[in-house]
Design a protein around this motif. Structure first.
Motif: not given
Length: 480
Positions: A34, A72, A105
């Motif tokens: 992410d 993450a 992600g």
């Protein structure tokens, strides 16, 4: 040469690292995450201490390394090394990749790019002033202090300088950099009168060059202030105990605002619901007229950063406006999880530490009352001009602060100095008890270091003179 060019020379020209190869490793390691970044750092620091008429210690330190982070969700993998080699970076990449293994992600957008102006010189304060001139400075300060007052029994002087270069590289190819000088001068004296000994101290600094402290008109002010505080303490009487009105001085007393309120406005505590301010954006959390700002964009201040340690440009963030909570200080991870924008407050102590929401320069803005008007409104109370140490519980908001310089207020007049006064209370509750805000905003002289989760970073604090009602004073004179 700008910061990016300078750090390119430091991290890629003077080492075996190849920029393209490093970028490939970072992109591969953070694939599927992410967020995350590679943080490169080089730092030089020096400290000289002069005590009891002689040089007590002199130290120099040089460190360099990297920290690689993959995020993450709420989890993150972090690996760091003091070895700036591609092999070390690949080993770190294998470690952080374990967090994102099987995770799919969407990489967050990079920080806003642009010409975030430099807030300070990029020159190295360690190199700008010769070592011998620093020693002479300490000797001159010692001699001046001892000659200024026959009551002087001990003088301690220290001067510290550091120069830090950082570079942030992301998986998407975004890169940014910063170069941060920092200096600090401290003076402490002990005076003796009729067998009683008391101390006083003063200090100053910022993201400036050390050469300005070679001017006697500059450093003598710090010595004179340390002597003044020690003389005041020699005349002090035991502090009273009980609940009373308190007037807080302008400048460094903002450290109470920093500790009792500022930490509670950091994003991680609020995302996790452990702060008394959690979920209260838009609510009245302080008295009307109270506005609190965290501003990392101020020239030469100790807490100023051109970018934070994730690459986000620093900003002026209004946290509380006219008593209403407007928002929190955010790093990238907590901002993403809370659905808000990062505020440029992702800070870390070094490459060996992960970033977290931290303050920069935190202060309360001006009100409409003069200091004299505030003091004259108090029939009986305490005037706390300066603070020493303090402790705060973020979850409960409870604080205890010791006043290093304080006076009684009697019928609107400053009375006798007192010793041993501690202020006891609750941060949000104390903010609601502010009844008058001064028009004399002052920032501290550049001496603050903030601790959180074992990490220390330089910060600034400040406030105008404040009047607070009903604060508990812990003192030694229980009969008053």
């Amino acid at each position: 040469m700008d910061a990016l060019d300078t750090t390119n020379d430091l991290f890629f020209t003077r080492t075996d690292l190849d920029e393209d190869a490093v970028q490939t490793v970072v992109s591969d390691a953070l694939a599927g995450s992410d967020d995350g970044e590679l943080y490169l750092e080089e730092r030089y620091s020096e400290m000289l201490v002069f005590d009891d008429g002689r040089m007590k210690s002199s130290s120099f330190d040089s460190t360099s390394g990297f920290g690689l982070r993959a995020i993450a969700g709420e989890a993150h993998g972090y690996a760091h090394s003091g070895e700036l080699t591609l092999d070390a970076l690949k080993r770190a990449a294998a470690t952080v990749s374990s967090v994102t293994s099987g995770y799919d992600g969407t990489m967050a957008l990079p920080p806003q790019a642009g010409g975030n102006r430099a807030l300070y010189t990029a020159d190295n304060p360690l190199e700008a002033t010769a070592f011998g001139d620093k020693v002479t400075l300490l000797q001159d300060i010692d001699a001046y202090a001892r000659a200024a007052d026959p009551m002087v029994r001990q003088v301690s002087v220290s001067v510290g300088s550091s120069w830090q270069a950082i570079r942030v590289m992301r998986a998407d190819g975004y890169q940014t950099a910063d170069i941060r000088p920092l200096v600090r001068l401290n003076v402490s004296v002990v005076l003796e009168k009729d067998g009683r000994m008391e101390s006083g101290s003063s200090g100053a600094g910022g993201r400036v060059m050390l050469d300005q402290w070679l001017d006697p008109d500059v450093w003598r002010k710090e010595v004179d202030e340390a002597l003044r505080v020690a003389r005041v303490n020699l005349e002090s009487i035991p502090a009273p105990a009980g609940e009373m009105e308190v007037v807080l001085g302008a400048g460094w007393p903002g450290v109470m605002l920093h500790e009792a309120v500022g930490h509670g406005l950091e994003g991680d505590f609020n995302r996790k619901g452990t702060s008394l301010f959690s979920g209260r954006v838009g609510e009245q959390v302080a008295a009307k007229g109270v506005t609190v700002v965290d501003d990392g964009t101020m020239d030469d201040r100790r807490g100023s950063i051109t970018i934070d340690d994730e690459g986000t440009p620093s900003a002026r963030n209004v946290l509380i406006e006219d008593g209403i909570l407007k928002g929190y200080m955010q790093d990238r991870q907590n901002a993403r999880l809370m659905g808000v924008a990062p505020t440029g407050n992702g800070r870390r102590e070094s490459f060996a530490h992960t970033p977290m929401p931290r303050m920069t320069n935190t202060f309360m803005t001006n009100g409409e009352h003069s200091r004299e008007e505030i003091l004259s409104s108090v029939k009986k109370g305490l005037y706390a001009v300066n603070f020493g140490g303090g402790q705060v519980d973020i979850t409960s908001g409870k604080f205890v602060f010791s006043a290093s310089e304080a006076y009684m207020i009697e019928d609107g007049k400053i009375g006798a100095p007192v010793k041993g006064a501690t202020l006891i209370g609750n941060g949000p509750d104390a903010m609601g008890k502010i009844t008058m805000v001064g028009d004399d905003l002052a920032l501290d002289n550049g001496i603050g270091t903030c601790g959180k989760a074992g990490q220390g970073v330089p910060v600034g604090v400040g406030q105008p003179t404040l009047k607070m009602g009903g604060i508990t004073i812990g003192g030694t004179d229980t009969a008053s």
